[in-house]
Design an enzyme around this catalytic site. Structure first.
Site, PDB file in Angstrom:
ATOM      1  N   CYS A   1     -11.478 -65.411  75.778  1.00  0.00           N
ATOM      2  CA  CYS A   1     -11.189 -65.014  77.212  1.00  0.00           C
ATOM      3  C   CYS A   1     -11.139 -63.451  77.597  1.00  0.00           C
ATOM      4  CB  CYS A   1     -10.217 -65.824  77.982  1.00  0.00           C
ATOM      5  SG  CYS A   1      -9.520 -65.323  79.469  1.00  0.00           S
TER       6      CYS A   1
ATOM      7  N   CYS B   1      -7.994 -62.318  79.546  1.00  0.00           N
ATOM      8  CA  CYS B   1      -6.751 -62.554  78.638  1.00  0.00           C
ATOM      9  C   CYS B   1      -6.590 -61.414  77.800  1.00  0.00           C
ATOM     10  CB  CYS B   1      -7.147 -63.999  77.972  1.00  0.00           C
ATOM     11  SG  CYS B   1      -7.198 -65.362  78.994  1.00  0.00           S
TER      12      CYS B   1
END
Length: 106
Positions: free
Chosen positions: A31, A34
């Protein structure tokens, strides 16, 4: 204080039974957003470590807990106090916005 890693097995003790608020960052290695907020959360953990524990849970390695909280998108931040979910935030944000949200929620 550095962030801590939590797992399905440690979630109850590390988060739900904690004597101070815990912010859980549900994330995954693949991600991009993230990865963008990771360093900011480390800095915030150092700055607010006396007031809140910041924990990270890899949703790929731990599937039970994210499923129980309905995690469908990441990054997903959930603040727990006294074993209860009290606030959540979906998506990445600049450090100042994340820190402000955390401070207003704890």
């Amino acid at each position: 204080m550095p962030t801590i890693a939590v797992t399905d097995a440690s979630f109850e003790d590390d988060v739900l039974k904690s004597d101070k608020p815990v912010l859980v960052d549900f994330w995954a290695d693949w991600c991009g957003p993230c990865k963008m907020i990771g360093p900011a959360l480390e800095e915030i953990s150092d700055e607010l470590g006396e007031q809140v524990t910041i924990a990270k849970m890899d949703i790929m390695a731990n599937t039970d807990t994210p499923a129980s909280f309905g995690v469908k998108s990441i990054p997903y931040l959930v603040l727990f106090k006294n074993g209860e979910k009290v606030a959540d935030k979906l998506g990445a944000a600049p450090k100042s916005a994340l820190k402000g949200w955390i401070e207003s929620s704890i």
